[in-house]
Design a protein around this motif. Structure first.
Motif, short mmCIF file in Angstrom:
data_model
loop_
_atom_site.label_atom_id
_atom_site.label_comp_id
_atom_site.label_asym_id
_atom_site.label_seq_id
_atom_site.Cartn_x
_atom_site.Cartn_y
_atom_site.Cartn_z
N UNK A 1 0.84 -1.21 0.00
CA UNK A 1 0.00 0.00 0.00
C UNK A 1 0.87 1.25 0.00
N UNK A 2 1.93 1.22 0.82
CA UNK A 2 2.84 2.36 0.90
C UNK A 2 3.50 2.65 -0.45
N UNK B 1 -1.43 9.63 3.96
CA UNK B 1 -1.64 8.18 4.12
C UNK B 1 -0.31 7.45 4.12
N UNK B 2 0.62 7.93 3.29
CA UNK B 2 1.93 7.28 3.23
C UNK B 2 2.72 7.50 4.52
N UNK C 1 4.17 3.00 10.48
CA UNK C 1 3.88 1.65 10.97
C UNK C 1 4.96 0.67 10.53
N UNK C 2 5.52 0.88 9.33
CA UNK C 2 6.60 0.02 8.83
C UNK C 2 7.83 0.17 9.71
N UNK C 3 8.21 1.42 10.02
CA UNK C 3 9.41 1.67 10.83
C UNK C 3 9.27 1.10 12.23
N UNK C 4 8.10 1.27 12.85
CA UNK C 4 7.86 0.74 14.19
C UNK C 4 7.93 -0.79 14.18
N UNK D 1 9.27 -3.16 -7.64
CA UNK D 1 8.45 -3.81 -8.67
C UNK D 1 7.18 -3.01 -8.94
N UNK D 2 6.55 -2.50 -7.88
CA UNK D 2 5.34 -1.71 -8.05
C UNK D 2 5.64 -0.41 -8.80
#
Length: 559
Positions: free
Chosen positions: A36-37, A95-96, A102-105, A171-172
C-alpha cells in the motif's frame, strides 16, 4: 548466496520457534502495508510531476494517469483542477506517512525480537549442551558467537526481511512506469541490465570474503579472551610481548578482509548514483549525435525519470540488503555450528538417598579410541573411594561417567538406594562436583553458594563452619561480599572449601572431589582429609588424585 544458505537460515529460525502462525500473520500484514505504501508513493509522484510538466499549452492535462483520474471524477460531476490535484497529493502523502511510520515501528520490533531470540537460544544451547561437545569450544569463541555473531545474524535476517520489502516496492514502481510509457521504461531497463548482472559477481566475491572474516573474527575473540584470563601468568612470566603478538596475529588478515569487504559495499552503494549518470549520459549523446527531438518524449521521460529514480533507490536498497546478506553469511555458518551441539539427555532426578554406586563393564571411547575399557567396581558410603592414576589415565573421565555428565560407550552406571536401583542412562543422582579450579561467578558469596535456592543464613553459616570456611568469609565481608569473576579474590584453598560448601548446601548425596588437595600446604591437606572422613559417613565420597593419598576407611582404585 545460495539456496543451501537460505535452507540453513530457515532451519535456524525454526529452531528459534519463530515460525508460528502468529509470526506469519504479522509478516503478512507488514508486507500488505508495504505494498500500500509503495502504491501511494508511486501514484503521488506521478501526480506531482504532472502538476509541473503535464500541462499542455491548451491548459489541459494529457498524461495517461491524470487523464484517467479526470475522466473518473468527471463522471461524478467533480471539477478536476489544480487545487483538487494538490488535495489528492496531500491525502496520498498523509496516508503514506501513516503506513511508513507503521513500517518503521514494526521493523524496530522485529529487530529486538530476532536479536533476543538468537542470543538467548545460543546461550541456552551452550549451557544445556553435552559436555563431550561443549568442552571443545573455546570460551572466547562461544562469547563471540553469542554476542557479535548473533548480532550479525540478526542483521542477516533483517536484510532478508527488508530485501523483500525493497523488491516489492521497486516492482510496483516499475509497473507504474510501464503503464505510463512502455517503450521508454524498456529502454531504460536494457541500459541497466549489464550493471545488474555485474552485481551478481560482486556479491559472490563479498560472500567469500565474509565467510573468511567471520572465521578469523572468532579466532581473534578466543585468542584474546584466553590471554586476558591468563594475564597473571603472563605478567609473572614477563611474556607480554609474545602474548600481545600472538593474541593479535589475526589482525593483519582481518584488516585486509575488512577493507576488501568495504570496497565491495562501496561499489554496491554507488549503483544508485552511477546508473542515473549513465542513463542521462546516453540521453545527452542521443540528443547531440542524432536528429531525434528529445522534447517529444521529455514529459514522459520526466515522469518515468522521477519514478525510475525512486525505483532505483528501492533497487539500491534491495542490492544493499543482498550485500548485507552475503556479508553476514559467514555468521550464519558460525551460528549453525553452535546450534549443532546436542543437548544433554533429560533424566529423572532420584528423590531417594543413594548409598551405593555400581559400575559394570564400563567402557568409554573418545574420537574412536577406547579411553576406558571394561571397568567393574562398586562404591559404598562410609568408605572414601580414591581414583588414583597418572595424568591422562582417565580418572576425570571415569568420574564424569559416574556423575552422568558423559555417557558410556558400553556398560552402565547404577545408583542404589535402600530399596531401588537406578540406571544413570535414565536417572540423575544429586551430585556435588568439586574441581581443582573451582569456578565462582561475579556476585555475592550467598549467590555463589545457593544460586536461586531459598536457604536461611543460619544453615549457610553452619555448612561454612563445617568446611572451615566461615572465618575467611567473615573477613571478606560476610555473605553479601562481592566475589570477583572466577574467584580471583580468593586463594585456591578458599575456593575449594567454598566449592565443597556449595555441594553440601545443594544436598548432594555423592561428592566428587577432583584433585582437591593438589597444590595445598600440609596443614590445608590434613584439614581437608579430616573433612572428607567426616563427610564420607553421610555421603558417597569419590576422590580423584594423581598423588598417593592415605585416608582412613578408604578404597583406592588404580587406573
Amino acid at each position: 548466496m545460495n539456496f543451501n544458505s537460505f535452507r540453513v537460515a530457515y532451519g535456524i529460525v525454526n529452531k528459534l520457534g519463530l515460525t508460528s502462525f502468529w509470526t506469519y500473520t504479522c509478516i503478512s500484514i507488514y508486507y500488505v502495508v508495504t505494498i500500500i505504501n509503495a502504491l501511494l508513493e508511486g501514484v503521488g509522484l506521478v501526480i506531482v510531476v504532472d502538476i509541473f510538466t503535464g500541462k499542455a499549452l491548451d491548459g489541459n492535462y494529457h498524461s495517461p494517469v491524470v487523464g484517467f483520474i479526470d475522466k473518473y471524477l468527471s463522471s461524478y460531476a467533480i471539477n478536476f483542477d489544480l487545487n483538487l490535484m494538490l488535495l489528492i497529493v496531500c491525502a496520498l502523502f498523509f496516508a503514506r506517512i501513516i503506513t511508513y511510520l507503521s513500517i518503521l515501528v514494526s521493523e524496530g520490533y522485529f529487530h529486538a525480537v530476532i536479536r533476543r531470540s538468537i542470543q538467548s537460544f545460543i546461550f541456552q544451547n551452550y549451557i544445556l549442551g553435552k559436555w563431550e561437545f561443549v568442552r571443545n569450544v573455546r570460551v572466547g569463541h562461544a562469547v563471540n558467537t553469542i554476542n557479535l555473531e548473533s548480532m550479525h545474524l540478526e542483521k542477516y535476517y533483517f536484510s532478508l526481511f527488508k530485501g523483500f520489502y525493497f523488491l516489492m516496492s521497486s516492482s510496483i514502481l516499475i509497473f507504474i512506469a510501464f503503464i505510463i510509457d512502455f517503450k521508454i521504461t524498456v529502454i531504460l531497463g536494457l541500459i541497466s541490465l549489464p550493471f545488474i548482472i555485474s552485481l551478481y559477481f560482486l556479491l559472490k566475491i563479498q560472500t567469500r570474503l565474509s565467510e573468511k572474516f567471520a572465521n578469523l573474527r572468532n579466532i581473534f575473540g578466543a585468542d584474546i579472551s584466553e590471554r586476558i584470563s591468563g594475564s597473571m601468568q603472563i605478567q609473572v612470566e614477563g611474556s607480554q610481548k609474545y602474548h600481545i603478538e600472538t593474541g593479535l596475529k589475526t589482525q593483519p588478515s582481518m584488516q585486509r578482509l575488512e577493507i576488501l569487504i568495504g570496497i565491495c559495499q562501496a561499489a554496491l552503494s554507488l549503483f544508485a548514483i552511477f546508473l542515473p549518470f549513465i542513463i542521462f549520459l546516453i540521453i545527452l549523446v542521443i540528443s547531440l549525435l542524432t536528429n531525434i527531438d528529445i522534447n517529444l518524449f521529455l514529459a514522459s521521460l520526466a515522469i518515468i525519470g522521477v519514478i525510475g529514480l525512486r525505483a532505483i533507490t528501492q533497487i539500491n536498497g534491495l542490492i544493499s540488503s543482498i550485500g548485507q546478506i552475503s556479508r553476514f553469511e559467514g555468521s550464519l555458518i558460525v551460528i549453525n555450528d553452535a546450534l549443532k551441539i546436542p543437548n544433554i539427555k533429560t533424566r529423572k532426578k532420584i528423590d531417594q538417598k543413594i548409598n551405593k554406586i555400581r559400575c559394570t563393564n564400563l567402557t568409554y571411547k573418545y574420537e574412536g579410541n577406547k579411553v576406558l575399557k571394561s571397568l567393574n567396581f562398586t562404591i559404598k558410603r562410609d568408605e572414601t573411594f580414591i581414583l588414583h592414576g597418572r595424568s591422562g589415565s582417565g580418572k576425570t573421565t571415569l568420574a564424569n561417567l559416574i556423575s552422568g555428565i558423559i555417557d558410556p560407550a558400553e556398560g552402565k552406571v547404577e545408583y542404589f538406594s535402600d530399596n531401588e536401583s537406578y540406571d544413570s542412562a535414565s536417572y540423575r543422582a544429586n551430585i556435588g562436583y568439586v574441581m581443582q579450579d573451582i569456578h565462582t561467578f561475579q556476585g555475592s558469596v550467598r549467590e555463589n553458594l545457593v544460586n536461586d535456592n531459598s536457604v536461611i543464613d543460619e544453615e549457610i553459616w553452619g555448612i561454612l563452619s563445617q568446611v572451615q570456611a566461615d572465618d575467611f568469609i567473615r573477613e571478606i565481608g560476610g555473605l553479601d561480599a562481592e566475589l570477583l569473576e572466577a574467584g580471583r579474590s580468593l586463594s585456591g584453598g578458599q575456593r575449594r572449601r567454598l566449592g565443597i560448601a556449595r555441594a553440601l548446601l545443594a544436598k548432594a548425596d555423592i561428592l566428587i572431589l577432583d584433585e582437591i588437595t593438589s597444590g595445598l600446604d600440609e596443614a590445608n591437606v590434613e584439614a581437608i582429609k579430616k573433612l572428607i572422613i567426616d563427610l564420607s559417613k553421610e555421603k558417597i565420597v569419590i576422590m580423584i588424585s594423581h598423588d598417593s593419598i592415605s585416608i582412613d576407611k578408604s578404597f583406592t582404585y588404580n587406573l
